[in-house]
Design an enzyme around this catalytic site. Structure first.
Site, PDB file in Angstrom:
ATOM      1  N   CYS A   2       0.843  -1.200   0.000  1.00  0.00           N
ATOM      2  CA  CYS A   2       0.000   0.000   0.000  1.00  0.00           C
ATOM      3  C   CYS A   2       0.880   1.252   0.000  1.00  0.00           C
ATOM      4  O   CYS A   2       2.029   1.227   0.386  1.00  0.00           O
ATOM      5  CB  CYS A   2      -0.865   0.026   1.260  1.00  0.00           C
ATOM      6  SG  CYS A   2      -1.918  -1.396   1.426  1.00  0.00           S
ATOM      7  N   ARG A  27       4.493   0.864  -6.584  1.00  0.00           N
ATOM      8  CA  ARG A  27       4.536  -0.116  -5.486  1.00  0.00           C
ATOM      9  C   ARG A  27       3.573  -1.273  -5.740  1.00  0.00           C
ATOM     10  O   ARG A  27       3.600  -2.275  -5.034  1.00  0.00           O
ATOM     11  CB  ARG A  27       4.187   0.578  -4.167  1.00  0.00           C
ATOM     12  CG  ARG A  27       5.181   1.635  -3.768  1.00  0.00           C
ATOM     13  CD  ARG A  27       4.619   2.560  -2.709  1.00  0.00           C
ATOM     14  NE  ARG A  27       4.486   1.914  -1.433  1.00  0.00           N
ATOM     15  CZ  ARG A  27       5.405   1.973  -0.458  1.00  0.00           C
ATOM     16  NH1 ARG A  27       6.526   2.626  -0.684  1.00  0.00           N
ATOM     17  NH2 ARG A  27       5.231   1.386   0.700  1.00  0.00           N
ATOM     18  N   TRP A  74      -2.757  -2.473  -1.725  1.00  0.00           N
ATOM     19  CA  TRP A  74      -2.285  -3.785  -2.216  1.00  0.00           C
ATOM     20  C   TRP A  74      -2.871  -4.772  -1.221  1.00  0.00           C
ATOM     21  O   TRP A  74      -2.446  -4.824  -0.063  1.00  0.00           O
ATOM     22  CB  TRP A  74      -0.753  -3.807  -2.186  1.00  0.00           C
ATOM     23  CG  TRP A  74      -0.125  -5.003  -2.790  1.00  0.00           C
ATOM     24  CD1 TRP A  74       0.098  -5.253  -4.118  1.00  0.00           C
ATOM     25  CD2 TRP A  74       0.405  -6.145  -2.100  1.00  0.00           C
ATOM     26  NE1 TRP A  74       0.720  -6.456  -4.286  1.00  0.00           N
ATOM     27  CE2 TRP A  74       0.917  -7.029  -3.062  1.00  0.00           C
ATOM     28  CE3 TRP A  74       0.492  -6.500  -0.763  1.00  0.00           C
ATOM     29  CZ2 TRP A  74       1.516  -8.240  -2.744  1.00  0.00           C
ATOM     30  CZ3 TRP A  74       1.078  -7.704  -0.424  1.00  0.00           C
ATOM     31  CH2 TRP A  74       1.582  -8.568  -1.412  1.00  0.00           C
ATOM     32  N   ASN A  98      -0.895   1.674   5.847  1.00  0.00           N
ATOM     33  CA  ASN A  98      -0.023   0.698   5.186  1.00  0.00           C
ATOM     34  C   ASN A  98       0.537  -0.193   6.278  1.00  0.00           C
ATOM     35  O   ASN A  98       1.113   0.293   7.243  1.00  0.00           O
ATOM     36  CB  ASN A  98       1.114   1.377   4.421  1.00  0.00           C
ATOM     37  CG  ASN A  98       2.058   0.349   3.804  1.00  0.00           C
ATOM     38  OD1 ASN A  98       1.623  -0.754   3.462  1.00  0.00           O
ATOM     39  ND2 ASN A  98       3.325   0.681   3.701  1.00  0.00           N
ATOM     40  N   GLY A  99       0.341  -1.508   6.125  1.00  0.00           N
ATOM     41  CA  GLY A  99       0.863  -2.451   7.118  1.00  0.00           C
ATOM     42  C   GLY A  99      -0.174  -3.534   7.381  1.00  0.00           C
ATOM     43  O   GLY A  99      -1.170  -3.657   6.675  1.00  0.00           O
ATOM     44  N   GLU A 486       8.267 -13.037 -13.376  1.00  0.00           N
ATOM     45  CA  GLU A 486       7.500 -12.023 -12.627  1.00  0.00           C
ATOM     46  C   GLU A 486       6.817 -11.025 -13.561  1.00  0.00           C
ATOM     47  O   GLU A 486       5.903 -10.344 -13.137  1.00  0.00           O
ATOM     48  CB  GLU A 486       8.367 -11.325 -11.590  1.00  0.00           C
ATOM     49  CG  GLU A 486       9.405 -10.377 -12.095  1.00  0.00           C
ATOM     50  CD  GLU A 486      10.122  -9.660 -10.931  1.00  0.00           C
ATOM     51  OE1 GLU A 486      11.357  -9.597 -10.973  1.00  0.00           O
ATOM     52  OE2 GLU A 486       9.460  -9.173 -10.000  1.00  0.00           O
TER      53      GLU A 486
HETATM   54  C1  AGP Z   1      12.814  -8.344  -8.162  1.00  0.00           C
HETATM   55  O1  AGP Z   1      12.598  -8.044  -9.526  1.00  0.00           O
HETATM   56  C2  AGP Z   1      11.554  -8.249  -7.349  1.00  0.00           C
HETATM   57  N1  AGP Z   1      10.889  -7.011  -7.504  1.00  0.00           N
HETATM   58  C3  AGP Z   1      11.781  -8.630  -5.903  1.00  0.00           C
HETATM   59  O2  AGP Z   1      12.303  -9.942  -5.887  1.00  0.00           O
HETATM   60  C4  AGP Z   1      12.753  -7.732  -5.101  1.00  0.00           C
HETATM   61  O3  AGP Z   1      14.061  -7.900  -5.556  1.00  0.00           O
HETATM   62  C5  AGP Z   1      12.685  -8.171  -3.618  1.00  0.00           C
HETATM   63  O4  AGP Z   1      11.361  -7.961  -3.149  1.00  0.00           O
HETATM   64  C6  AGP Z   1      13.669  -7.428  -2.721  1.00  0.00           C
HETATM   65  O5  AGP Z   1      13.360  -6.051  -2.701  1.00  0.00           O
HETATM   66  P1  AGP Z   1      14.433  -5.040  -2.044  1.00  0.00           P
HETATM   67  O6  AGP Z   1      15.669  -5.138  -2.886  1.00  0.00           O
HETATM   68  O7  AGP Z   1      13.767  -3.700  -2.116  1.00  0.00           O
HETATM   69  O8  AGP Z   1      14.679  -5.491  -0.636  1.00  0.00           O
END
Ligand code: AGP
Length: 607
Positions: A2, A27, A74, A98-99, A486
């Site tokens: 969110c 996001r 989200w 958010n949370g 993804e």
């Molecule tokens: C990668 O393409 C994804 N969006 C996801 O795996 C991301 O790398 C992971 O959530 C870690 O995010 P961060 O680097 O902001 O901690």
């Protein structure tokens, strides 16, 4: 995750709230809403789907005022729908959250709320109900918020407005990021500084337990003990223009094209031009006093850790462990106070990674973070911090942050090796020269990658794609498979090429695409024989290699993508480009939402 926004100003705020929400779209979200205090009462609108639906609805019968809040949701508790979208309001109060409130159902059954008419299935609405209850009991606004959050278990970032407070917003954070912003004419709250990049020139990163009161004139921050907190406001550090696609079709396309700049700017921090070497000296960490490195992260950041395992073992001759953050602390690991625990995160807010960091801090071992977002929670709470200089990364699929992470990790490994005499100054100097070629080689590789558009067209109907590699090309195979699945929503799997005969070879059937990442070197011939095993069973090989290898025996390879000659030290960085490009072109061919793929969020701030 969110996204929340709040603005109090001397002029109407609804359009600025909407534009701040647009900056939070990256996001990932499935519904949106806005609430404005129009001097007489709180008006709100909520929609399922994208912000454009909210804009249309406001155009039909809108409202405006000088204080308001907004939200992109989200879904965690309750399916994506208008009723579950935020804000959640009563006659007296409206809020966005958010949370995750872990004890929401228990709170809903409290006697005080037995007559409250819940309209949604969300956990967040219980916060509205509790604040309303305390207001009805005669508590003032601040006390009602304090009483409420003292009952909450879980994570929250809140922005709250009240029908009888004409210009105030109360915010609170615990476990989810919240930033206060100001530009002299208005004061604002946002989930991150990107949201505020067009409405604030200074920001303050709130800490867990903080409560903030915004009025048009000022921002008052109170810490968890209820005392006034002097939190520093810093330059926002993000230009509004940075958060735009420019001439590109997608943020991901733009960010792939920014690999050269992201890598160049990141390495630049560590080039000692006087000695012509790579040095990571001025962070106060005694690299000589490190007996082991432990790397912890999620997703793509975790794959940068797997590449870094090769760097630290090769250059620094240090033992290395890598862990997915979501597994690490639940394993009750044996920690070592002679080790350095490194947390890699683009957003600096990933809940799993932050929780692993907190676990290590409680154990009083040394922690260092490698983060892209300035002043983010993980950056602020680790003992040491090194920044990737990738600039704002908006596409949910991480690209330039990955190669920037590799740049920091390679610099650290080289520096460690030079400090503990496993790398001579001359060797460091030679690799520094190679590193300085990286932006130019990346540019050349990006230009060549346009040919992968045709390859993407040829694999969009595949039921799956296998990615293979050896050495540092194995973590690249994992990263390539993650990027592919993804955003294309087609299953993909990364495997060490040498593992094929231990099982995955059974998956090979006629025309199954297999992407083989095969840089030159001692592993090249072994990987070529793995390639032949696949071809013999009908698989279609896309071989990613360099200009000079594979002169012969290439007739039965379906496609070859050739990179420019690349020094070994920066190979993993450069070979990232075609695997990112292939995923991008495939998703575009499929007409998918490349920058905000379904079900995913850019910053996963819940566990
Ligand atoms: C990668 O393409 C994804 N969006 C996801 O795996 C991301 O790398 C992971 O959530 C870690 O995010 P961060 O680097 O902001 O901690």
């Amino acid at each position: 995750m969110c996204g929340i926004v709040g603005i109090t100003a001397n002029e109407s705020v609804s359009s600025n709230i909407i534009s701040a929400l647009k900056k939070l779209e990256y996001r990932g979200y499935d519904s949106a809403g806005i609430a404005i205090n129009t001097e007489s009462q709180i008006h709100q609108k909520k929609v399922k789907g994208k912000l454009d639906n909210l804009i249309l609805s406001l155009q039909k019968d809108g409202f405006d005022g000088k204080v308001g809040i907004g939200h992109t949701r989200w879904a965690t508790h309750g399916e994506p729908s208008e009723r579950n979208a935020h804000p959640h309001s009563s006659r007296k109060v409206s809020l966005v959250h958010n949370g995750i409130i872990e004890n929401a159902s228990e709170l809903k059954s409290r006697i005080e709320l037995k007559n409250y008419n819940f309209e949604s299935d969300t956990d967040s609405e219980v916060i509205t109900a509790l604040i309303t209850h305390y207001l009805n009991e005669g508590h003032d606004h601040m006390e009602s918020v304090k009483q409420t959050i003292s009952l909450l278990e879980g994570s929250y970032a809140l922005a709250i407005i009240f029908s009888d407070l004409k210009d105030k917003i109360i915010g609170a954070r615990n476990g989810s990021p919240l930033v206060a912003g100001t530009d002299g004419n208005s004061n604002s709250l946002g989930s991150d500084s990107i949201a505020l990049s067009a409405i604030a020139n200074k920001v303050c990163y709130l800490e867990d337990g903080d409560i903030v009161v915004l009025s048009r004139e000022n921002v008052e921050i109170y810490n968890s003990s209820g005392d006034k907190a002097n939190r520093e406001f810093v330059d926002i550090g993000i230009m509004d223009t940075e958060v735009s696609k420019g001439s590109y079709n997608h943020f991901m396309e733009k960010e792939i094209h920014e690999h050269p700049k992201a890598v160049g700017e990141t390495f630049r921090q560590f080039i000692d031009h006087d000695q012509g070497i790579i040095s990571v000296d001025d962070i106060g960490l005694n690299f000589n006093d490190i007996s082991k490195v432990h790397l912890i992260a999620c997703g793509t950041a975790y794959y940068s850790c797997l590449v870094a395992k090769y760097y630290f073992e090769q250059y620094a001759r240090l033992p290395v462990e890598c862990d997915m953050a979501s597994e690490f602390r639940y394993r009750d690991p044996v920690l070592d106070n002679k080790a350095l625990y490194i947390f890699v995160s683009q957003s600096g807010e990933t809940a799993d990674t932050k929780a692993a960091l907190d676990f290590c801090k409680d154990a009083k071992v040394r922690t260092l973070s490698i983060v892209n977002v300035m002043n983010s929670s993980i950056a602020r709470e680790s003992d040491y911090c090194l920044y990737t200089k990738a600039g704002a990364e908006i596409g949910v699929a991480s690209t330039k942050a990955f190669t920037a992470q590799l740049s920091v990790l390679l610099s650290m490994a080289l520096h460690c090796g030079t400090k503990n005499n496993n790398v001579t100054i001359e060797q460091n100097r030679q690799i520094c020269k190679e590193i300085m070629q990286a932006p130019q080689i990346l540019e050349k590789t990006i230009k060549r990658s346009y040919e992968l558009k045709e390859t993407a067209k040829a694999i969009i109907d595949s039921k799956g794609v296998m990615y293979l590699g050896r050495g540092t090309a194995f973590p690249l195979a994992l990263e390539g498979a993650l990027k592919f699945k993804e955003i294309s929503y087609i299953h993909a799997e990364g495997y060490p090429a040498g593992e094929m005969k231990h099982g995955p070879l059974a998956l090979i059937e006629k025309d199954l695409p297999v992407v083989c990442i095969v840089p030159p070197g001692p592993l090249f011939p072994k990987t070529v024989s793995n390639i032949q095993e696949v071809i013999a069973r009908g698989g279609r090989i896309l071989m990613i290699t360099d200009d000079d290898s594979l002169k012969s025996s290439s007739e039965n390879i379906w496609k070859i993508f050739r990179l420019p000659k690349t020094p070994k030290s920066i190979e993993a960085i450069v070979y990232s480009v075609p695997i990112h490009m292939l995923a991008y072109y495939t998703a575009v061919q499929l007409g998918n939402d490349v920058d905000q793929p379904r079900n995913l969020a850019k910053s996963v701030t819940v566990e």
